[in-house]
Design a protein around this motif. Structure first.
Motif, PDB file in Angstrom:
ATOM      1  N   SER A  19     -52.208  52.150  -7.801  1.00 34.99           N
ATOM      2  CA  SER A  19     -51.510  53.388  -8.124  1.00 34.99           C
ATOM      3  C   SER A  19     -51.103  54.088  -6.829  1.00 34.99           C
ATOM      4  O   SER A  19     -51.587  53.766  -5.743  1.00 34.99           O
ATOM      5  CB  SER A  19     -52.412  54.306  -8.948  1.00 34.99           C
ATOM      6  N   LYS A  20     -50.227  55.056  -6.954  1.00 37.35           N
ATOM      7  CA  LYS A  20     -49.771  55.821  -5.799  1.00 37.35           C
ATOM      8  C   LYS A  20     -50.962  56.501  -5.116  1.00 37.35           C
ATOM      9  O   LYS A  20     -51.062  56.510  -3.893  1.00 37.35           O
ATOM     10  CB  LYS A  20     -48.752  56.866  -6.257  1.00 37.35           C
ATOM     11  N   LYS A  21     -51.870  57.022  -5.916  1.00 33.78           N
ATOM     12  CA  LYS A  21     -53.062  57.691  -5.392  1.00 33.78           C
ATOM     13  C   LYS A  21     -53.927  56.710  -4.591  1.00 33.78           C
ATOM     14  O   LYS A  21     -54.410  57.030  -3.506  1.00 33.78           O
ATOM     15  CB  LYS A  21     -53.851  58.282  -6.560  1.00 33.78           C
ATOM     16  N   ASP A  22     -54.120  55.499  -5.124  1.00 36.25           N
ATOM     17  CA  ASP A  22     -54.908  54.479  -4.429  1.00 36.25           C
ATOM     18  C   ASP A  22     -54.254  54.072  -3.108  1.00 36.25           C
ATOM     19  O   ASP A  22     -54.926  53.885  -2.099  1.00 36.25           O
ATOM     20  CB  ASP A  22     -55.092  53.238  -5.303  1.00 36.25           C
ATOM     21  N   LEU A  65     -52.180  55.856  -1.245  1.00 36.35           N
ATOM     22  CA  LEU A  65     -52.304  56.950  -0.274  1.00 36.35           C
ATOM     23  C   LEU A  65     -53.716  56.977   0.322  1.00 36.35           C
ATOM     24  O   LEU A  65     -53.885  57.199   1.522  1.00 36.35           O
ATOM     25  CB  LEU A  65     -51.974  58.290  -0.927  1.00 36.35           C
ATOM     26  N   GLY A  66     -54.719  56.734  -0.511  1.00 40.82           N
ATOM     27  CA  GLY A  66     -56.095  56.680  -0.021  1.00 40.82           C
ATOM     28  C   GLY A  66     -56.281  55.562   0.993  1.00 40.82           C
ATOM     29  O   GLY A  66     -56.932  55.749   2.022  1.00 40.82           O
ATOM     30  N   ASP A  67     -55.697  54.391   0.709  1.00 41.56           N
ATOM     31  CA  ASP A  67     -55.776  53.262   1.642  1.00 41.56           C
ATOM     32  C   ASP A  67     -55.101  53.592   2.974  1.00 41.56           C
ATOM     33  O   ASP A  67     -55.619  53.273   4.040  1.00 41.56           O
ATOM     34  CB  ASP A  67     -55.136  52.010   1.041  1.00 41.56           C
ATOM     35  N   ILE A  68     -53.938  54.220   2.896  1.00 43.98           N
ATOM     36  CA  ILE A  68     -53.188  54.568   4.116  1.00 43.98           C
ATOM     37  C   ILE A  68     -53.967  55.570   4.951  1.00 43.98           C
ATOM     38  O   ILE A  68     -54.086  55.411   6.174  1.00 43.98           O
ATOM     39  CB  ILE A  68     -51.781  55.099   3.757  1.00 43.98           C
ATOM     40  N   VAL A  69     -54.519  56.589   4.303  1.00 41.87           N
ATOM     41  CA  VAL A  69     -55.306  57.591   5.039  1.00 41.87           C
ATOM     42  C   VAL A  69     -56.516  56.928   5.684  1.00 41.87           C
ATOM     43  O   VAL A  69     -56.841  57.192   6.844  1.00 41.87           O
ATOM     44  CB  VAL A  69     -55.729  58.746   4.102  1.00 41.87           C
ATOM     45  N   GLY A  70     -57.169  56.037   4.947  1.00 42.27           N
ATOM     46  CA  GLY A  70     -58.323  55.321   5.504  1.00 42.27           C
ATOM     47  C   GLY A  70     -57.946  54.480   6.714  1.00 42.27           C
ATOM     48  O   GLY A  70     -58.666  54.455   7.720  1.00 42.27           O
ATOM     49  N   LEU A  71     -56.803  53.810   6.627  1.00 40.23           N
ATOM     50  CA  LEU A  71     -56.348  52.993   7.756  1.00 40.23           C
ATOM     51  C   LEU A  71     -55.986  53.855   8.959  1.00 40.23           C
ATOM     52  O   LEU A  71     -56.248  53.479  10.103  1.00 40.23           O
ATOM     53  CB  LEU A  71     -55.145  52.141   7.344  1.00 40.23           C
TER      54      LEU A  71
END
Length: 176
Positions: free
Chosen positions: A134-137, A139-145
């Motif tokens: 999902s878009k939320k998932d 965005l979470g991955d990108i922020v984590g990276l």
């Protein structure tokens, strides 16, 4: 259903397609009443809306949309149910797969999907669509990276700082 009622239904569908950027078409023919009710309940629990509408009315409503949905028109044969998803593009695919697993059935069959501007036609797309993030998932991955390199640098500086100060103390004590 008279012409006026059909016109109203087409307008309602047109508004739904404009409101919901993600929708799936599924064939639930051959499902028992109990299975259909269970499927509707599962859709409701997951925040999806499931409607069964005549194919010709679906096509007319899609023709009124801004995008080009002509690829979907070939899938508008037989029984068609529409699953509307307000936010998550993979939610209907997950619901269909979950229903298949829980009820040991192949129904409802995935026919087609429109996710934002992308069109998917054919049952072979169900599994890949259910695995989409999902878009939320995302965005979470990108922020984590993005946070990962900064955390590594800070960690290295902090651990290195303790090591350097310890070395300086040890050298100072040796000198005395």
């Amino acid at each position: 259903m008279n012409k006026k009622e059909k016109g109203q239904l087409i307008e309602e569908l047109t508004e739904k397609f404009a409101e919901f950027p993600h929708f799936y078409l599924a064939d639930g023919s051959g499902m028992t009443v109990s299975q259909t009710n269970t499927f509707r309940q599962l859709c409701y629990e997951k925040g999806l809306e499931y409607k069964v509408v005549k194919n010709s009315l679906i096509q007319k409503a899609l023709e009124k949309q801004e995008g080009d949905y002509s690829e979907i028109f070939g899938a508008l044969k037989g029984f068609s149910g529409i699953l509307f998803s307000p936010e998550v593009g993979n939610a209907p695919a997950k619901v269909i797969k979950e229903f298949h697993k829980k009820n040991s059935t192949e129904k409802p069959l995935f026919k087609a999907a429109a996710i934002d501007t992308d069109i998917y036609v054919g049952a072979e797309h169900l599994t890949p669509l259910s695995e989409l993030k999902s878009k939320k998932d995302m965005l979470g991955d990108i922020v984590g990276l993005l946070q990962s390199p900064a955390k590594n640098v800070i960690s290295a500086l902090q651990s290195g700082g303790h090591t350097v100060s310890g070395l300086v103390k040890a050298l100072e004590e040796r000198a005395q």
